[in-house]
Design a protein around this motif. Structure first.
Motif, PDB file in Angstrom:
ATOM      1  N   LEU A 259      -9.106   2.185 -12.780  1.00  0.00           N
ATOM      2  CA  LEU A 259      -8.940   2.149 -11.331  1.00  0.00           C
ATOM      3  C   LEU A 259      -8.501   0.741 -10.953  1.00  0.00           C
ATOM      4  CD1 LEU A 259      -9.241   3.640  -8.618  1.00  0.00           C
ATOM      5  CD2 LEU A 259     -11.616   2.904  -8.563  1.00  0.00           C
ATOM      6  N   CYS A 260      -7.312   0.634 -10.386  1.00  0.00           N
ATOM      7  CA  CYS A 260      -6.725  -0.687 -10.123  1.00  0.00           C
ATOM      8  C   CYS A 260      -7.532  -1.513  -9.120  1.00  0.00           C
ATOM      9  CB  CYS A 260      -5.286  -0.524  -9.626  1.00  0.00           C
ATOM     10  SG  CYS A 260      -4.157   0.095 -10.889  1.00  0.00           S
ATOM     11  N   HIS A 261      -8.119  -0.850  -8.133  1.00  0.00           N
ATOM     12  CA  HIS A 261      -8.842  -1.575  -7.079  1.00  0.00           C
ATOM     13  C   HIS A 261     -10.178  -0.871  -6.825  1.00  0.00           C
ATOM     14  CE1 HIS A 261      -5.226  -3.940  -6.230  1.00  0.00           C
ATOM     15  NE2 HIS A 261      -4.566  -2.809  -6.339  1.00  0.00           N
ATOM     16  N   LYS A 262     -11.212  -1.327  -7.505  1.00  0.00           N
ATOM     17  CA  LYS A 262     -12.517  -0.676  -7.373  1.00  0.00           C
ATOM     18  C   LYS A 262     -13.063  -0.784  -5.954  1.00  0.00           C
ATOM     19  CE  LYS A 262     -14.047  -0.834 -12.163  1.00  0.00           C
ATOM     20  NZ  LYS A 262     -15.143  -1.206 -13.097  1.00  0.00           N
ATOM     21  N   LYS A 263     -12.794  -1.919  -5.297  1.00  0.00           N
ATOM     22  CA  LYS A 263     -13.210  -2.076  -3.903  1.00  0.00           C
ATOM     23  C   LYS A 263     -12.039  -1.749  -3.005  1.00  0.00           C
ATOM     24  CE  LYS A 263     -16.793  -5.631  -4.459  1.00  0.00           C
ATOM     25  NZ  LYS A 263     -17.236  -6.962  -3.987  1.00  0.00           N
ATOM     26  N   PRO A 264     -12.139  -0.777  -2.147  1.00  0.00           N
ATOM     27  CA  PRO A 264     -13.284   0.119  -1.887  1.00  0.00           C
ATOM     28  C   PRO A 264     -13.146   1.478  -2.558  1.00  0.00           C
ATOM     29  CG  PRO A 264     -11.720   0.347  -0.113  1.00  0.00           C
ATOM     30  CD  PRO A 264     -11.092  -0.606  -1.106  1.00  0.00           C
ATOM     31  N   TYR A 265     -12.158   1.643  -3.473  1.00  0.00           N
ATOM     32  CA  TYR A 265     -11.699   2.981  -3.840  1.00  0.00           C
ATOM     33  C   TYR A 265     -12.560   3.708  -4.883  1.00  0.00           C
ATOM     34  CZ  TYR A 265      -7.586   1.776  -1.155  1.00  0.00           C
ATOM     35  OH  TYR A 265      -6.740   1.416  -0.137  1.00  0.00           O
TER      36      TYR A 265
ATOM     37  N   GLN B 171       7.085   6.404  -8.710  1.00  0.00           N
ATOM     38  CA  GLN B 171       5.996   5.655  -9.339  1.00  0.00           C
ATOM     39  C   GLN B 171       5.913   5.828 -10.850  1.00  0.00           C
ATOM     40  OE1 GLN B 171       5.540   3.963  -6.161  1.00  0.00           O
ATOM     41  NE2 GLN B 171       3.733   3.554  -7.388  1.00  0.00           N
ATOM     42  N   ASP B 172       6.306   6.982 -11.359  1.00  0.00           N
ATOM     43  CA  ASP B 172       5.969   7.339 -12.738  1.00  0.00           C
ATOM     44  C   ASP B 172       6.835   6.688 -13.801  1.00  0.00           C
ATOM     45  OD1 ASP B 172       3.983   8.887 -11.712  1.00  0.00           O
ATOM     46  OD2 ASP B 172       4.897  10.819 -12.196  1.00  0.00           O
ATOM     47  N   GLY B 173       8.067   6.292 -13.449  1.00  0.00           N
ATOM     48  CA  GLY B 173       8.974   5.762 -14.451  1.00  0.00           C
ATOM     49  C   GLY B 173       9.565   6.864 -15.307  1.00  0.00           C
TER      50      GLY B 173
ATOM     51  N   VAL C 163       7.976   1.701  -7.337  1.00  0.00           N
ATOM     52  CA  VAL C 163       8.451   1.272  -6.028  1.00  0.00           C
ATOM     53  C   VAL C 163       7.321   0.616  -5.240  1.00  0.00           C
ATOM     54  CG1 VAL C 163       9.260   2.164  -3.799  1.00  0.00           C
ATOM     55  CG2 VAL C 163      10.399   2.851  -5.910  1.00  0.00           C
ATOM     56  N   LEU C 164       6.124   1.158  -5.331  1.00  0.00           N
ATOM     57  CA  LEU C 164       4.937   0.548  -4.743  1.00  0.00           C
ATOM     58  C   LEU C 164       4.021   0.127  -5.891  1.00  0.00           C
ATOM     59  CD1 LEU C 164       4.364   3.061  -1.806  1.00  0.00           C
ATOM     60  CD2 LEU C 164       5.160   0.700  -1.610  1.00  0.00           C
ATOM     61  N   GLN C 165       3.792  -1.174  -5.999  1.00  0.00           N
ATOM     62  CA  GLN C 165       3.077  -1.710  -7.151  1.00  0.00           C
ATOM     63  C   GLN C 165       1.600  -1.309  -7.125  1.00  0.00           C
ATOM     64  OE1 GLN C 165       4.362  -3.346  -9.734  1.00  0.00           O
ATOM     65  NE2 GLN C 165       6.461  -3.428  -8.922  1.00  0.00           N
ATOM     66  N   PHE C 166       1.121  -0.776  -8.223  1.00  0.00           N
ATOM     67  CA  PHE C 166      -0.293  -0.406  -8.314  1.00  0.00           C
ATOM     68  C   PHE C 166      -1.192  -1.644  -8.237  1.00  0.00           C
ATOM     69  CE2 PHE C 166       1.774   3.144 -10.549  1.00  0.00           C
ATOM     70  CZ  PHE C 166       1.210   4.221  -9.875  1.00  0.00           C
TER      71      PHE C 166
ATOM     72  N   TYR D 198      -0.675  -0.671  -2.897  1.00  0.00           N
ATOM     73  CA  TYR D 198      -1.550   0.396  -3.376  1.00  0.00           C
ATOM     74  C   TYR D 198      -2.156   1.149  -2.196  1.00  0.00           C
ATOM     75  CZ  TYR D 198      -5.399   2.594  -6.011  1.00  0.00           C
ATOM     76  OH  TYR D 198      -6.282   3.488  -6.582  1.00  0.00           O
ATOM     77  N   CYS D 199      -2.614   0.409  -1.194  1.00  0.00           N
ATOM     78  CA  CYS D 199      -3.178   1.011   0.012  1.00  0.00           C
ATOM     79  C   CYS D 199      -2.143   1.894   0.696  1.00  0.00           C
ATOM     80  CB  CYS D 199      -3.658  -0.090   0.946  1.00  0.00           C
ATOM     81  SG  CYS D 199      -4.458   0.493   2.451  1.00  0.00           S
ATOM     82  N   GLU D 200      -0.924   1.398   0.811  1.00  0.00           N
ATOM     83  CA  GLU D 200       0.144   2.175   1.448  1.00  0.00           C
ATOM     84  C   GLU D 200       0.469   3.430   0.642  1.00  0.00           C
ATOM     85  OE1 GLU D 200       4.690   1.461   3.146  1.00  0.00           O
ATOM     86  OE2 GLU D 200       3.465  -0.232   2.492  1.00  0.00           O
ATOM     87  N   LEU D 201       0.481   3.308  -0.675  1.00  0.00           N
ATOM     88  CA  LEU D 201       0.742   4.463  -1.534  1.00  0.00           C
ATOM     89  C   LEU D 201      -0.277   5.569  -1.297  1.00  0.00           C
ATOM     90  CD1 LEU D 201       2.143   5.863  -3.965  1.00  0.00           C
ATOM     91  CD2 LEU D 201       0.615   4.534  -5.466  1.00  0.00           C
ATOM     92  N   LEU D 202      -1.554   5.215  -1.264  1.00  0.00           N
ATOM     93  CA  LEU D 202      -2.595   6.221  -1.048  1.00  0.00           C
ATOM     94  C   LEU D 202      -2.520   6.812   0.358  1.00  0.00           C
ATOM     95  CD1 LEU D 202      -5.746   4.842  -2.886  1.00  0.00           C
ATOM     96  CD2 LEU D 202      -4.041   6.462  -3.690  1.00  0.00           C
ATOM     97  N   GLN D 203      -2.145   5.990   1.342  1.00  0.00           N
ATOM     98  CA  GLN D 203      -1.992   6.512   2.704  1.00  0.00           C
ATOM     99  C   GLN D 203      -0.851   7.527   2.774  1.00  0.00           C
ATOM    100  OE1 GLN D 203      -1.640   2.610   4.558  1.00  0.00           O
ATOM    101  NE2 GLN D 203      -3.519   2.961   5.717  1.00  0.00           N
ATOM    102  N   LEU D 204       0.254   7.230   2.114  1.00  0.00           N
ATOM    103  CA  LEU D 204       1.380   8.164   2.093  1.00  0.00           C
ATOM    104  C   LEU D 204       0.988   9.475   1.412  1.00  0.00           C
ATOM    105  CD1 LEU D 204       4.353   5.788   1.203  1.00  0.00           C
ATOM    106  CD2 LEU D 204       4.004   7.009   3.360  1.00  0.00           C
TER     107      LEU D 204
END
Length: 339
Positions: free
Chosen positions: A175-181, A142-144, A107-110, A116-122
């Motif tokens: 890790l999908c987004h190394k910056k900044p995570y 998310q898991d399918g 539902v929220l694309q990695f 991705y930012c919204e997913l981690l905030q939730l």
């Protein structure tokens, strides 16, 4: 004496007039005669339109939650509001999967930085508001099927392992987004408080700058015409969640970052009794929803003012108004969930 707005707000960019205008706009956008919910009830004019509208409802409800926190409103009501956000995304998920015929599409694309930012905030809010009971519902989005997307992102897996148990999760070194995570991931996996705090400091130091590609970045700045729009607050709820999960007692070194939710971290500590073994006491406040709001949870609901009106709703369904002489219909979760 009423506390002035500029003393209540949690970020200096939010003005009282703008805040009130945005709240009114949320009413129109979500529930107005030409709003998202009204269009969802109308006949679909083109394939995928309703799914797109449902996605918008989830995003707008999340923005509204952020705005209320930014304005300095009480935190307790946000616990129920967070469930409404998750329910809105569950409705979107059902429509998305029906349209694509692909139950494995998250539902929220990695891969999308905004999503991705919204997913981690939730996920961060689930920990901070003691709503870990919502984490399995987010995982289902998310898991399918049969964990098809399991291991898609190591930071997501790390948070979910904390929340619903490592035995239910998947190994990952991606890790999908190394910056900044990347620093946040290191913070969660370090073994000493000093190293954990060092990594969290590195993460927060770069958080806003490294998220410059998101749609909300710099939204507090007026445009060329002098208009401000789309600013609801800048918050790294995931950093606050990490502090709680790691048991860091002194987080004062993080308070210098405007987007570190220190009030929410403090509230989470003060209300630790809401968290119990095996999950959160999410029913400490009786779950309720007003007519025209999305159903927060699949199950049986009843309006206390009108006997014999018990009904079953799916999460995300719009709660109906029953009319009559009772004013706005209020629905309450029925503790007896037997048919």
């Amino acid at each position: 004496m009423t506390t002035p707005f500029d003393q209540l707000r949690r970020q200096i960019f939010l003005g009282q007039t703008y805040y009130q205008q945005q709240l009114e706009q949320f009413v129109d956008v979500l529930d107005g005669p030409d709003g998202l919910e009204a269009n969802l009830r109308s006949k679909e004019s083109q394939p995928g339109l309703h799914a797109s509208l449902a996605r918008g409802v989830g995003n707008e409800r999340f923005n509204k939650l952020q705005l209320r926190y930014t304005a300095g409103e009480d935190i307790e009501p946000l616990r129920c509001e967070l469930e409404q956000v998750v329910a809105a995304y569950e409705r979107y998920g059902r429509m998305l999967w029906e349209n694509t015929q692909d139950r494995n599409e998250p539902v929220l694309q990695f891969s999308d930085l905004d999503e991705y930012c919204e997913l981690l905030q939730l996920i961060g809010l689930c920990f901070l508001l003691h709503r870990r009971d919502l984490l399995p519902r987010i995982a289902a989005l998310q898991d399918g099927e049969a964990g098809y997307n399991g291991g898609a992102d190591t930071l997501y897996e790390e948070f979910m392992a904390f929340g619903i148990g490592p035995e239910t999760r998947y190994e990952s070194d991606w890790l999908c987004h190394k910056k900044p995570y990347e620093s946040l991931y290191h913070g969660l996996t370090e073994t000493t408080p000093a190293k954990q705090l060092n990594e969290l400091n590195l993460f927060l130091k770069r958080w806003y700058k490294d998220l410059a590609g998101t749609a909300w970045h710099d939204s507090h700045k007026p445009d060329e015409a002098g208009n401000q729009g789309g600013y609801f607050g800048y918050w790294s709820f995931e950093a606050g969640a990490a502090v709680i999960l790691l048991g860091i007692e002194d987080d004062s070194s993080l308070h210098k970052y405007l987007y570190y939710p220190k009030d929410l971290v403090a509230w989470s500590r003060q209300h630790a009794a809401l968290a119990g073994s095996g999950g959160d006491k999410s029913t400490a406040l009786r779950l309720r929803a007003m007519a025209a709001e999305p159903c927060p949870r699949t199950g049986f609901w009843l309006p206390p003012a009108q006997l014999g009106s018990r009904r079953h709703f799916q999460a995300g369904d719009v709660m109906p108004s029953l009319g009559g002489d009772y004013g706005v219909t209020v629905w309450q979760w029925d503790d007896n969930q037997q048919p």
